[in-house]
Design a protein around this motif. Structure first.
Motif, mmCIF file in Angstrom:
data_model
loop_
_atom_site.group_PDB
_atom_site.id
_atom_site.type_symbol
_atom_site.label_atom_id
_atom_site.label_comp_id
_atom_site.label_asym_id
_atom_site.label_seq_id
_atom_site.Cartn_x
_atom_site.Cartn_y
_atom_site.Cartn_z
ATOM 1 N N UNK A 232 0.834 -1.204 0.000
ATOM 2 C CA UNK A 232 0.000 0.000 0.000
ATOM 3 C C UNK A 232 0.868 1.254 0.000
ATOM 4 N N UNK A 233 1.983 1.205 0.745
ATOM 5 C CA UNK A 233 2.887 2.356 0.775
ATOM 6 C C UNK A 233 3.551 2.555 -0.583
ATOM 7 N N UNK A 234 3.947 1.460 -1.222
ATOM 8 C CA UNK A 234 4.524 1.569 -2.563
ATOM 9 C C UNK A 234 3.527 2.190 -3.539
ATOM 10 N N UNK A 235 2.307 1.716 -3.511
ATOM 11 C CA UNK A 235 1.300 2.250 -4.426
ATOM 12 C C UNK A 235 0.992 3.710 -4.140
ATOM 13 N N UNK A 236 1.163 4.122 -2.889
ATOM 14 C CA UNK A 236 0.917 5.525 -2.549
ATOM 15 C C UNK A 236 1.855 6.448 -3.315
ATOM 16 N N UNK A 237 3.052 5.965 -3.624
ATOM 17 C CA UNK A 237 4.006 6.753 -4.415
ATOM 18 C C UNK A 237 3.716 6.530 -5.898
ATOM 19 N N UNK A 238 2.543 6.963 -6.309
ATOM 20 C CA UNK A 238 2.048 6.599 -7.644
ATOM 21 C C UNK A 238 2.900 7.169 -8.762
ATOM 22 N N UNK A 239 3.568 8.297 -8.552
ATOM 23 C CA UNK A 239 4.396 8.846 -9.626
ATOM 24 C C UNK A 239 5.672 8.031 -9.828
ATOM 25 N N UNK A 240 6.074 7.289 -8.817
ATOM 26 C CA UNK A 240 7.345 6.584 -8.846
ATOM 27 C C UNK A 240 7.217 5.080 -9.060
ATOM 28 N N UNK A 241 6.070 4.516 -8.716
ATOM 29 C CA UNK A 241 5.897 3.065 -8.718
ATOM 30 C C UNK A 241 4.783 2.674 -9.680
ATOM 31 N N UNK A 242 5.141 1.936 -10.703
ATOM 32 C CA UNK A 242 4.160 1.401 -11.647
ATOM 33 C C UNK A 242 3.517 0.165 -11.010
ATOM 34 N N UNK A 243 2.201 0.164 -10.813
ATOM 35 C CA UNK A 243 1.563 -1.001 -10.178
ATOM 36 C C UNK A 243 1.692 -2.284 -10.984
ATOM 37 N N UNK A 244 2.052 -2.177 -12.257
ATOM 38 C CA UNK A 244 2.298 -3.365 -13.074
ATOM 39 C C UNK A 244 3.803 -3.595 -13.290
ATOM 40 N N UNK A 245 4.621 -2.887 -12.525
ATOM 41 C CA UNK A 245 6.044 -2.933 -12.753
ATOM 42 C C UNK A 245 6.795 -3.876 -11.837
ATOM 43 N N UNK A 246 8.090 -3.644 -11.751
ATOM 44 C CA UNK A 246 9.050 -4.529 -11.091
ATOM 45 C C UNK A 246 8.634 -4.947 -9.683
ATOM 46 N N UNK A 247 8.196 -3.997 -8.866
ATOM 47 C CA UNK A 247 7.951 -4.296 -7.459
ATOM 48 C C UNK A 247 6.767 -5.239 -7.249
ATOM 49 N N UNK A 248 5.936 -5.414 -8.248
ATOM 50 C CA UNK A 248 4.739 -6.239 -8.068
ATOM 51 C C UNK A 248 4.727 -7.467 -8.974
ATOM 52 N N UNK A 249 5.868 -7.841 -9.521
ATOM 53 C CA UNK A 249 5.909 -8.968 -10.455
ATOM 54 C C UNK A 249 5.926 -10.321 -9.766
ATOM 55 N N UNK A 250 6.340 -10.367 -8.513
ATOM 56 C CA UNK A 250 6.367 -11.640 -7.792
ATOM 57 C C UNK A 250 5.053 -11.815 -7.042
ATOM 58 N N UNK A 251 4.302 -12.896 -7.292
ATOM 59 C CA UNK A 251 3.071 -13.118 -6.535
ATOM 60 C C UNK A 251 3.358 -13.123 -5.040
ATOM 61 N N UNK A 252 2.510 -12.451 -4.299
ATOM 62 C CA UNK A 252 2.786 -12.271 -2.884
ATOM 63 C C UNK A 252 2.735 -13.579 -2.087
ATOM 64 N N UNK A 253 1.963 -14.544 -2.521
ATOM 65 C CA UNK A 253 1.955 -15.812 -1.805
ATOM 66 C C UNK A 253 3.289 -16.538 -1.969
ATOM 67 N N UNK A 254 3.911 -16.386 -3.138
ATOM 68 C CA UNK A 254 5.228 -16.986 -3.346
ATOM 69 C C UNK A 254 6.272 -16.259 -2.509
ATOM 70 N N UNK A 255 6.231 -14.943 -2.514
ATOM 71 C CA UNK A 255 7.193 -14.177 -1.717
ATOM 72 C C UNK A 255 7.083 -14.528 -0.234
ATOM 73 N N UNK A 256 5.849 -14.608 0.269
ATOM 74 C CA UNK A 256 5.659 -14.920 1.685
ATOM 75 C C UNK A 256 6.152 -16.323 2.027
#
Length: 313
Positions: A232-256
């Motif tokens: 949520x904090x990453x998405x809040x920085x909408x000018x800097x973070x593409x929601x379809x970009x690098x930071x969100x490419x790994x499924x969160x269940x796999x990361x966890x």
């Protein structure tokens, strides 16, 4: 509420959300006061989210927009945030590199920048600080400056003769470097995605790693339960973070499942390491809640020193 306090020093708005954010959210949720000190306003940043690249409201006043993004990110993490008040240096590009802009953070005299951070330390009185390693985590001039300023302020804040106008001296007990993008983490995520038949975003990144020295983490904080707050904090920085970009490419269940923690490397400590082997599980391990006597400080060592110019993750 616990009285154990954590301060994280960052260069620009959005850095706090990509480096140690879930750890901060975990401690804040446990009642620990957490303060992010943002050294610059990110004034010279670009709009990295293609959806917003031509937004007239953002283009009219990007610095103000980034301040609002920072407030939303701090709210998502449950932390407090302050501005140190310096101007973004930008990331110079070209060969040869152009000079840094006059008056920017990276060109400020250390007496000025260290004094500003000492004031924050003495006001907030953190038991533990986090910052970037000697290479800035990556070689952005503001990140390297954050390292220099944080290391000097760690020492000066405890010195009664340094910056007497900045408040009563306070000894931070431990200072850690963030180790967010270690090769071990990237490799674990890459292999997990590959084994599931998913396209990993890290293959090219790993191909460039062989032979590069790695950071040596000394603390590993379990924080998968706070990945949603981090995101949520990453998405809040909408000018800097593409929601379809690098930071969100790994499924969160796999990361966890394969990497449910964040890592840190102790750089300085005024308290002895707790007995036992292995990584610390708590940045506050061993701290003295009431604080240390600044007239009788002992330095108990630091993490491994690396010559300038070595690679860092």
């Amino acid at each position: 509420m616990s009285d154990l306090r954590l301060m994280a020093v960052h260069a620009h708005p959005d850095d706090e959300s990509s480096k140690g954010a879930a750890t901060m959210a975990r401690y804040a949720a446990s009642g620990n006061p957490v303060r992010v000190v943002t050294c610059t306003g990110g004034e010279r940043g670009d709009i990295l989210n293609p959806r917003l690249a031509e937004d007239p409201h953002i283009l009219a006043d990007l610095p103000d927009y980034r301040r609002k993004e920072m407030a939303a990110a701090a709210s998502a993490l449950g932390i407090e945030q302050v501005w140190l008040g310096f101007v973004d240096s930008g990331l110079p590009e070209g060969d040869p590199l152009p000079p840094l802009p006059e008056g920017c953070f990276a060109l400020q005299p250390l007496e000025t920048t260290v004094g500003a951070l000492v004031r924050q330390i003495r006001e907030f009185r953190p038991h533990v600080m986090t910052c970037y390693n000697e290479l800035g985590g990556y070689p952005h001039p503001d990140h390297i400056m954050v390292h220099k300023v944080s290391m000097a302020a760690y020492e000066a804040a405890a010195d009664p003769e340094a910056y007497p106008e900045a408040g009563e001296p306070w000894a931070v007990q431990k200072l850690y470097y963030d180790v967010s993008f270690s090769a071990d983490r990237i490799r674990a995520l890459h292999e997990a995605m590959d084994s599931r038949g998913l396209v990993s975003p890290f293959a090219e990144w790993l191909d460039g790693r062989p032979g590069r020295p790695e950071r040596v983490p000394t603390a590993r904080i379990s924080c998968a339960d706070y990945f949603p707050q981090r995101d949520d904090a990453l998405r809040a920085h909408a000018t800097q973070i593409d929601p379809d970009g690098f930071f969100f490419m790994v499924p969160r269940d796999i990361e966890a499942e394969v990497w449910p923690y964040e890592e840190f490397e102790v750089a300085r400590s005024r308290i002895p390491a707790e007995a036992g082997e292995g990584l610390e599980q708590d940045l506050f391990a061993g701290v003295v809640p009431e604080g240390l006597d600044v007239t009788a400080l002992v330095e108990y060592g630091s993490g491994p020193e690396r010559p300038a110019g070595e690679d860092s993750a």
